[in-house]
Write an enzyme that holds these catalytic residues in place. Structure first.
Site, PDB file in Angstrom:
ATOM      1  N   GLU A 107       0.132 -37.122 -12.146  1.00  0.00           N
ATOM      2  CA  GLU A 107       1.412 -38.100 -12.395  1.00  0.00           C
ATOM      3  C   GLU A 107       2.028 -38.479 -11.207  1.00  0.00           C
ATOM      4  OE1 GLU A 107       0.773 -35.323 -14.015  1.00  0.00           O
ATOM      5  OE2 GLU A 107       1.981 -35.450 -15.976  1.00  0.00           O
ATOM      6  N   ASP A 155       0.575 -33.586 -16.888  1.00  0.00           N
ATOM      7  CA  ASP A 155       1.314 -32.461 -17.353  1.00  0.00           C
ATOM      8  C   ASP A 155       0.702 -31.942 -18.826  1.00  0.00           C
ATOM      9  OD1 ASP A 155       2.733 -32.457 -15.242  1.00  0.00           O
ATOM     10  OD2 ASP A 155       4.569 -33.266 -15.920  1.00  0.00           O
ATOM     11  N   GLU A 170       3.036 -36.029 -23.692  1.00  0.00           N
ATOM     12  CA  GLU A 170       3.122 -37.202 -22.643  1.00  0.00           C
ATOM     13  C   GLU A 170       2.043 -37.262 -21.852  1.00  0.00           C
ATOM     14  OE1 GLU A 170       5.307 -39.982 -22.811  1.00  0.00           O
ATOM     15  OE2 GLU A 170       6.218 -38.797 -24.762  1.00  0.00           O
ATOM     16  N   TYR A 206       5.671 -24.747 -15.919  1.00  0.00           N
ATOM     17  CA  TYR A 206       6.227 -26.079 -16.587  1.00  0.00           C
ATOM     18  C   TYR A 206       7.422 -25.940 -17.198  1.00  0.00           C
ATOM     19  CZ  TYR A 206       5.397 -30.679 -18.569  1.00  0.00           C
ATOM     20  OH  TYR A 206       5.603 -32.035 -19.124  1.00  0.00           O
ATOM     21  N   ARG A 213       9.183 -28.072 -19.321  1.00  0.00           N
ATOM     22  CA  ARG A 213       8.987 -28.783 -20.698  1.00  0.00           C
ATOM     23  C   ARG A 213       8.555 -27.938 -21.597  1.00  0.00           C
ATOM     24  NH1 ARG A 213       8.464 -33.354 -17.377  1.00  0.00           N
ATOM     25  NH2 ARG A 213      10.271 -34.498 -17.341  1.00  0.00           N
TER      26      ARG A 213
END
Length: 702
Positions: free
Chosen positions: A10, A83, A87, A299, A301
């Site tokens: 991303e 990720d 999303e 990560y 989230r």
């Protein structure tokens, strides 16, 4: 050797880090986030055709997509390494469509941490795109679009243009609004306390009124206090009972997204959005000099505190070497998710290696990066340490049939507290409070007995930390949504922050009232939490996404039809200020912005004059001796203090100036906020004192 593999991530920072690990056979490029989305100009969902979304290329992404397509033509294989969440999976799926990749091909690569070992291992095990994850993201996006694009036009027509409704944001505003109603409806109740100050040859301590005849008793009024004081009279206090016990305090689990946001707000004063921005930087990689670029945390989230066995073993080895075997438990500590709906795909947030201690990486990090990394590192290491052991002593003292109680504690063995102790929203600390040695039957004379009147307090307004915790506990929203929600409700003018607390605006309360009448399900906490659960079932392959959307839309459509007919138009009246516009002479009116009220010309849009509402703090400017010190806000909403004759006088201070000069050097004194209150400090010398309680009370009255 020419590169034969394209890897798409991303962000440029992530591309840079991964590119160094993979070597010259790989081209690593960034998609710059999502490349396709629903159009902004229309709902973009064919409701009658199974909720089919009409995706378009996001404006401004043309050059990026052309670059990716050109790179695709030059290589044999493409890997999509977005990720590891919904999303990220959706971004990978959209890229696969645009680049015409074979959907049966294993082109998806995921890793929970950006380290050389983790990245190289991930590329050994590519997989197909997980359509359950993609469908869960699509369902969430379409659900939010249905709520937003169906209710918002109604609000534009009935209230004013520019308003919006959101599936999760509206619930957040309702929580803030409901709390405000509780505060306004709250009726304080009087209660009293009595504190006795005791002194022995070994030291002094305080004991508080407990009850009578061995039973706990409340003190509701002054008459009851006087009766107790009369019963005690001048009688000595006798130690009637001493209880000693040992208790354990256990470490907090590793961070998940919500707890990281809460703790960063409490300890670092970070907004949720800032915490996530800095965590993203630490995850994507930081240049550590000779060692190169390294991802420092896993990560960020996640809603699972689970930790991998390898990370546990590394932590144990560090703890034994740094603190000794007594600080490492016999078996590794394992933590489970609080919320049964939490996703367990990722670990908790931890350092990628405990060997990267805060001190070793500090030279390579910005101040804020270091502070957040230190928080993550300490929390993780502490989570794998032994419990703290505290000795507590409770002593009951009696006089005239009245019981007072004194409690003392001390840390017998610090355990995890050697590294880290979790904060709390009220700023209360667990400092040692020791009692001098006491013996049963010992007689003591009170040096002073002080009664004090108190009143019960209303429930506290939501801070960012409290609101995130409330949403999490209610099962509303997911890790990636908390920061954007808090930002959106302020941008829309539904809530404002004052002194780090949320207040509902008049507009926010009006919109919530209208939605409660016509769309109660959208605001219903249980209904929204149930929807989150259904979306999780879609992600796990246990529910069909189209069916989930249809179950929501059928009753929602009927609500829309009723609202279209019955919702009354409302005209919002601006509150007129006792001030005229200095540009056109019309009256100024109060408006609500994301940082509270401000003044704007009533002639908008013909006259766009606006200015902040300044608050005089009652101090003459120490620089020009003419102007007054007023409270202002920076563009980012931070409070500062300046002279009201600016720009003629440029005095400015982040700390609030105090009227009296320093008693030692006559320089300016300022009020500095601390976790447990405030201190008055000199700006020139070392003079410092705790703020007197009356000062605080006067400020509240002001």
């Amino acid at each position: 050797m020419a590169a034969d593999t394209l890897v798409i991530v991303e962000s440029p920072a992530k591309a840079k880090t991964i590119g160094k690990y993979l070597g010259s056979k790989y081209i690593v490029k960034a998609s710059m986030g999502h490349v396709r989305d629903l159009p902004k100009s229309q709902i973009g969902v064919e409701i009658e055709e199974g909720f089919s979304p009409k995706y378009i290329t996001i404006r401004g992404k043309g050059d990026v997509l052309k670059e990716l397509k050109d790179a695709r033509k030059k290589v044999k294989r493409v890997f999509l390494a977005a990720d590891p969440d919904r999303e990220g999976e959706a971004i990978a799926w959209h890229l696969a469509h645009y680049l015409e990749l074979d959907e049966t091909e294993s082109c998806r690569v995921v890793f929970n941490e950006i380290t050389k070992q983790a990245v190289k291992e991930a590329f050994k095990h590519p997989r197909k795109i997980n359509m359950d994850l993609v469908n869960a993201q699509q369902a969430r996006r379409i659900l939010d679009r249905l709520v937003g694009y169906k209710i918002s036009p109604l609000l534009w027509k009935k209230v004013k243009k520019g308003l919006s409704a959101g599936r999760v944001q509206s619930v957040a505003v309702k929580l803030i609004s409901d709390r405000e109603k509780e505060i306004k409806a709250f009726e304080p109740e009087e209660y009293w306390s009595i504190t006795a100050s005791m002194t022995t040859s070994a030291g002094s301590f305080e004991a508080k009124f407990y009850g009578e005849a061995g039973e706990k008793k409340e003190l509701p009024n002054e008459a009851e206090v006087n009766r107790i004081l009369a019963a005690i009279g001048a009688k000595p206090f006798v130690v009637s009972e001493i209880k000693e016990r040992e208790r354990q305090r256990h470490p907090s689990p590793p961070f998940i997204t919500s707890s990281l946001q809460q703790e960063a707000a409490r300890k670092l004063n970070f907004r949720a959005a800032k915490t996530m921005q800095i965590a993203q930087q630490l995850y994507e990689g930081v240049d550590l000099g000779k060692e190169g670029t390294v991802g420092l945390i896993t990560y960020m989230r996640t809603d699972s505190p689970r930790i991998s066995p390898l990370a546990q073993e590394e932590a144990r080895e560090y703890i034994v070497n740094a603190f000794g075997p007594a600080f490492a438990p016999e078996t590794p500590r394992n933590y489970t998710k609080k919320n049964s709906n939490a996703q367990d795909a990722h670990e908790g947030i931890r350092p990628t290696s405990v060997a990267y201690t805060p001190d070793t990486v500090k030279p390579y990090l910005s101040r804020d990066q270091f502070r957040l990394y230190k928080l993550v590192w300490e929390r993780f290491v502490a989570s794998q340490m032994t419990s703290a052991v505290l000795d507590t002593v409770t002593a009951d003292l009696e006089a005239g049939g009245v019981t007072f109680r004194a409690v003392g504690s001390k840390v017998k063995f610090p355990g995890f507290m050697k590294v880290y102790v979790e904060g709390n929203d009220d700023g209360v600390t667990d400092d040692d409070k020791l009692l001098p040695p006491l013996e049963k039957g010992q007689s003591l004379k009170a040096e002073a007995i002080e009664p004090k009147q108190h009143f019960t307090q209303p429930p506290p307004r939501y801070t960012e930390s409290r609101l995130v915790r409330a949403l999490e506990e209610l099962g509303i929203g997911r890790p990636s949504t908390y920061a954007p929600i808090l930002d959106t409700i302020q941008k829309r003018g539904y809530a404002a922050m004052e002194d780090k607390k949320f207040f509902p605006t008049e507009l926010g309360e009006l919109v919530i009232a209208m939605m409660e009448e016509f769309f109660p399900e959208v605001l219903d906490v249980e209904f929204t939490a149930h929807m989150e659960e259904d979306l999780d079932f879609v992600e796990e392959g246990k529910a069909d996404w189209e069916k989930v959307l249809m179950e929501f839309y059928r009753p929602f459509k009927k609500r829309l039809e009723v609202a279209e007919e019955e919702m009354k138009e409302v005209e919002l009246q601006d509150e007129v200020a006792d001030e005229q516009c200095d540009k056109c002479g019309r009256h100024m009116v109060y408006k609500m912005g994301r940082f509270g009220k401000f003044l704007a010309c009533s002639g908008f849009p013909d006259c766009r004059n606006a200015k902040p509402i300044v608050k005089d703090v009652g101090v003459t400017c120490p620089k020009c001796k003419k102007g007054r010190i007023v409270e202002r806000r920076s563009k980012r909403g931070r409070v500062f203090y300046g002279c009201d004759v600016y720009p003629e006088c440029d005095f400015v201070s982040w700390d609030q100036p105090v009227a009296d000069p320093c008693p030692e050097c006559a320089s300016l004194l300022v009020r500095k906020r601390t976790r447990n209150g405030a201190t008055i400090q000199c700006t020139s010398c070392t003079h410092k004192r705790e703020e007197q309680e009356q000062d605080a009370e006067q400020e509240e009255e002001a």
